[in-house]
Every structure is written in structure tokens, then in C-alpha cells.
Design a protein around this motif. Structure first.
Motif, PDB file in Angstrom:
ATOM      1  N   LEU A 249     -10.177   6.908  -1.944  1.00 36.47           N
ATOM      2  CA  LEU A 249     -10.293   6.574  -0.781  1.00 36.47           C
ATOM      3  C   LEU A 249      -9.348   5.344  -0.181  1.00 36.47           C
ATOM      4  N   VAL A 250      -9.318   4.403  -1.168  1.00 42.92           N
ATOM      5  CA  VAL A 250      -7.991   3.325  -1.172  1.00 42.92           C
ATOM      6  C   VAL A 250      -6.726   3.976  -1.111  1.00 42.92           C
ATOM      7  N   ASN A 251      -6.443   4.950  -2.007  1.00 48.87           N
ATOM      8  CA  ASN A 251      -5.240   5.481  -1.898  1.00 48.87           C
ATOM      9  C   ASN A 251      -4.913   6.430  -0.750  1.00 48.87           C
ATOM     10  N   VAL A 268      -6.319   0.447   7.188  1.00 47.02           N
ATOM     11  CA  VAL A 268      -6.000   0.095   5.611  1.00 47.02           C
ATOM     12  C   VAL A 268      -6.286  -1.505   5.409  1.00 47.02           C
ATOM     13  N   LEU A 269      -6.392  -2.182   6.572  1.00 48.19           N
ATOM     14  CA  LEU A 269      -6.779  -3.721   6.485  1.00 48.19           C
ATOM     15  C   LEU A 269      -8.483  -3.688   6.141  1.00 48.19           C
ATOM     16  N   ARG A 270      -8.992  -2.754   6.804  1.00 52.09           N
ATOM     17  CA  ARG A 270     -10.628  -2.915   6.373  1.00 52.09           C
ATOM     18  C   ARG A 270     -10.617  -2.392   5.151  1.00 52.09           C
ATOM     19  N   ALA A 271     -10.167  -1.240   4.610  1.00 52.99           N
ATOM     20  CA  ALA A 271     -10.303  -0.702   3.449  1.00 52.99           C
ATOM     21  C   ALA A 271     -10.040  -1.715   2.403  1.00 52.99           C
ATOM     22  N   LEU A 272      -8.918  -2.191   2.558  1.00 47.41           N
ATOM     23  CA  LEU A 272      -8.289  -3.144   1.337  1.00 47.41           C
ATOM     24  C   LEU A 272      -9.271  -4.456   1.271  1.00 47.41           C
ATOM     25  N   GLN A 273      -9.449  -4.665   2.316  1.00 46.85           N
ATOM     26  CA  GLN A 273     -10.647  -6.057   2.570  1.00 46.85           C
ATOM     27  C   GLN A 273     -11.981  -5.575   1.927  1.00 46.85           C
ATOM     28  N   THR A 274     -12.658  -4.548   2.223  1.00 43.82           N
ATOM     29  CA  THR A 274     -13.866  -4.121   1.868  1.00 43.82           C
ATOM     30  C   THR A 274     -13.912  -3.927   0.218  1.00 43.82           C
TER      31      THR A 274
END
Length: 372
Positions: A249-251, A268-274
Motif C-alpha cells: 500500500l505504501v509503495n 501520499v502524505l496521509r499514507a506516509l504519516q500513518t
């Protein structure tokens, strides 16, 4: 002398005892390497086919032994049974262990010429109720598509049809196999990703989820609803128990951002922060930190790394190593050919544990394997 030995062996192929037939085949394969005449080699091959097929009319246990030996024979003589593919089609009352071996032989003797009828047959196997056999059949479809480019389009159509049946355990394997085919032929079958998106609710196994998310990131420019699909996945990121799904998912989010920065910036900001702050898995956190720093420091380097061209998936090599194959060919019709392990690995070891001297163990191994 080798020609004379082989010609004297041929009548033994008609013997009623299956072990005699397999031993005769073993000796023919052993001595035919010394035969130079092409017409004799063709005659030997033609004579070997009917008795091997006849063994498949025996009891299931004999069929299993015959199929295990045929698998080894085909690795030495790949084209020996290429015209007899229908003989190996599974029957409804075949035991499951016989079905597995038949599928393995079918994949081995398949060619581009007869791939379509085999794909249709495998499609019917994938509609059965045995979960493991369904998985075996679907994987066989994928192996044919990866090996034969001409069969890839038909295989994709078969797999899409199976996905649309919405049978849970079948969908999981189909998704993984479809993604393997996409990796094998990049840029050719993007339309199949739409089918995966339409059936996303049925994709729940970790390996299938990871493959599906890979497809979303890899082909995000071809999916109109990719933002909502990835957004829903990010919302449930912490609920994913398997790290491979979280990493996929991150990828996917980072790939989507690099391809469409304006649309994917918030996602992408939300994904990386989570992933970096709330995820318990250290591998996922580290991956998120690396992506975050890479995107912040040098987006062009991130594009080079993340969107780098990957080597295509290669056809699976299911053949035995040449030295092992030679040993097993010399032990056709023995227990070792069924186990696909040379006799020295289990006869000698057991004999030594029992205190039998090495010389006696060799005699025992020879007698025991011949009797089997």
C-alpha cells in the motif's frame, strides 16, 4: 551392441506388469544415448508411448507411480508425449493426488499448438470445490501464460471469467496469477486491472491484497477511481495484519504520487504519516521514512528509484537439476523415482543408523529399489 540391447528390450514394453515396463523404459533411456541412428531413436520413442499410456488405466496407486515416473521421463524426452495431451485430462473420480500429478504433466507437455484446449480444461478444474486443487489449476494457467506468449491473451480471458464468478478462494489465486502475467508482459494487458478493481471486495487474502495494491500503483494512470480505492485502503492501513499488504500500500501510494503529483499529494502524505507514526511493524515504518526523505530531498531521484523498469517475470523452471535427473532416470520404477530423491539419500542414511555397513547398504538399496 547398444542397438542390439535396445531392440531385445522392446518386447518387454508389452509386459502386463507395470514395474517391468518402467524398468524397460529406464534401460532404453540408458542405452539409447549410445545409439547414433536417428530412425532407431524415433522407433524407440514411438514404442515407449503406448505402454506408458496404458499404465494410466490401472488402479489409482499405479497411476500415481506411473505419473511420477512420466514426469521424470519427460524431463529427459520433452516431446515424447506431446501428442497425447488429452490422455492426461483429469477424470471426475480421480483421487486428488492423481489429479495433482496429471496437472503437472499437462503443463510440462503443453506447447503453443495445444495450449488453448488445455486452458479450457484447466478452467473447468478451477470451478471445482477442492480449494487446493483450484489453486493448483489456476497456477497452472498462469504458468502457461508466462511460458507461451501466444497463450497469454486466452489465459487472461479465462482468469477474468473465473474472477467474475466471485468464488472467494478462486478469486484470491486468480489475482496473484494475473499480476504475475502483468509483470511478465508489461504494458500489454492493463485492461485487466479494471476487472480487479470491480471485484476488490472479494480480494481479502494477504498475498492477493498485496498483488492487487501493486496493480493499483503500477497502473494508476489507467484507473479513474484509483484515488478513492487507495484512500479507502489507507484508512484501513492499521487494520491490515500482514506486513506485505502494508508495504504494498505504501509503495502504491508513492507510485501514484510520482505519476500524478497534484491529485495524490494529500493521499501520499496521509499514507506516509500513518505508516511512519502509527504502524507497529518496523519494516513498514522504515520504508515510509525512506520514501518521505527521498521525496523531500530529491523527487527526481525518487522517481528513478520507485518507477525504475523492473525485469519481467521469467518462466518457472520446474525441472530437476541435471545431475539429480540423471540419477533418477537410472532409478526409474524404484521408490526413489516416486519420491524424486536418489536412493542414496534415504536408503544409506537409514542403513547407517541401523548399523549396517556401507557395502551391505548398497546391496540392500539395489535389491529394495528393484523390488519396489
Amino acid at each position: 551392441e547398444a542397438e542390439n540391447i535396445c531392440e531385445r528390450l522392446l518386447p518387454r514394453l508389452q509386459h502386463a506388469n507395470g514395474s517391468v515396463v518402467l524398468t524397460t523404459v529406464r534401460l532404453l533411456l540408458k542405452y539409447e544415448r549410445y545409439v547414433k541412428r536417428a530412425d532407431l531413436l524415433a522407433q524407440f520413442a514411438k514404442k515407449m508411448v503406448p505402454p506408458l499410456i496404458t499404465l494410466l488405466s490401472s488402479e489409482p496407486e499405479i497411476q500415481f507411480v506411473a505419473l511420477r515416473n512420466i514426469n521424470i521421463i519427460l524431463q529427459r524426452r520433452p516431446r515424447l508425449l506431446s501428442k497425447e495431451i488429452r490422455v492426461f485430462f483429469c477424470k471426475y473420480n480421480d483421487p486428488i493426488y492423481v489429479k495433482y500429478e496429471k496437472v503437472e504433466v499437462l503443463v510440462r507437455i503443453c506447447s503453443e499448438r495445444n495450449s488453448e484446449p488445455l486452458l479450457n480444461e484447466l478452467k473447468e478444474y478451477a470451478k471445482e470445490v477442492d480449494v487446493d486443487f483450484v489453486s493448483c489449476a489456476v497456477n497452472a494457467i498462469g504458468r502457461l501464460a508466462i511460458r507461451f506468449e501466444a497463450a497469454a491473451e486466452r489465459a487472461i480471458a479465462v482468469l477474468e471469467e473465473l474472477v467474475q464468478m466471485k468464488v472467494d478462494y478462486c478469486v484470491q489465486t486468480c489475482v496473484v496469477v494475473l499480476c504475475d502475467i502483468l509483470r511478465r508482459y508489461p504494458g500489454r494487458f492493463e485492461a485487466v486491472v479494471t476487472t480487479l478493481c470491480e471485484h476488490a471486495d472479494y480480494i481479502n487474502a494477504p498475498e492477493a491484497r498485496a498483488a492487487y495494491l501493486w496493480a493499483l500503483g503500477e497502473y494508476s494512470e489507467h484507473i479513474p477511481s484509483v484515488a478513492s480505492l487507495l484512500g479507502a485502503a489507507v484508512d484501513s492501513l492499521l487494520e491490515e495484519e500482514d506486513a506485505c499488504v502494508q508495504l504494498a500500500l505504501v509503495n502504491a501510494c508513492v507510485k501514484y504520487f510520482l505519476k500524478q503529483p497534484q491529485r495524490a499529494q494529500a493521499l501520499v502524505l496521509r499514507a506516509l504519516q500513518t505508516a511512519s507514526e502509527k504502524c507497529a511493524n518496523p519494516d513498514v515504518r522504515d520504508r515510509a521514512y525512506i520514501y518521505w526523505r527521498l521525496l523531500s530531498a530529491d523527487p527526481s531521484a525518487a522517481r528513478t528509484v520507485v518507477l525504475a523498469e523492473k525485469p519481467p517475470v521469467r518462466p518457472e523452471n520446474s525441472s530437476l537439476p541435471e545431475p539429480l535427473l540423471e540419477e533418477l532416470v537410472n532409478e526409474l520404477g524404484c521408490v526413489s523415482s516416486v519420491l524424486q530423491q536418489p536412493a542414496r539419500q534415504f536408503v544409506y542414511a537409514r542403513a547407517e543408523r541401523a548399523g549396517v555397513p556401507r557395502g551391505d547398504a548398497a546391496t540392500t538399496a539395489d535389491y529394495g529399489t528393484q523390488a519396489a
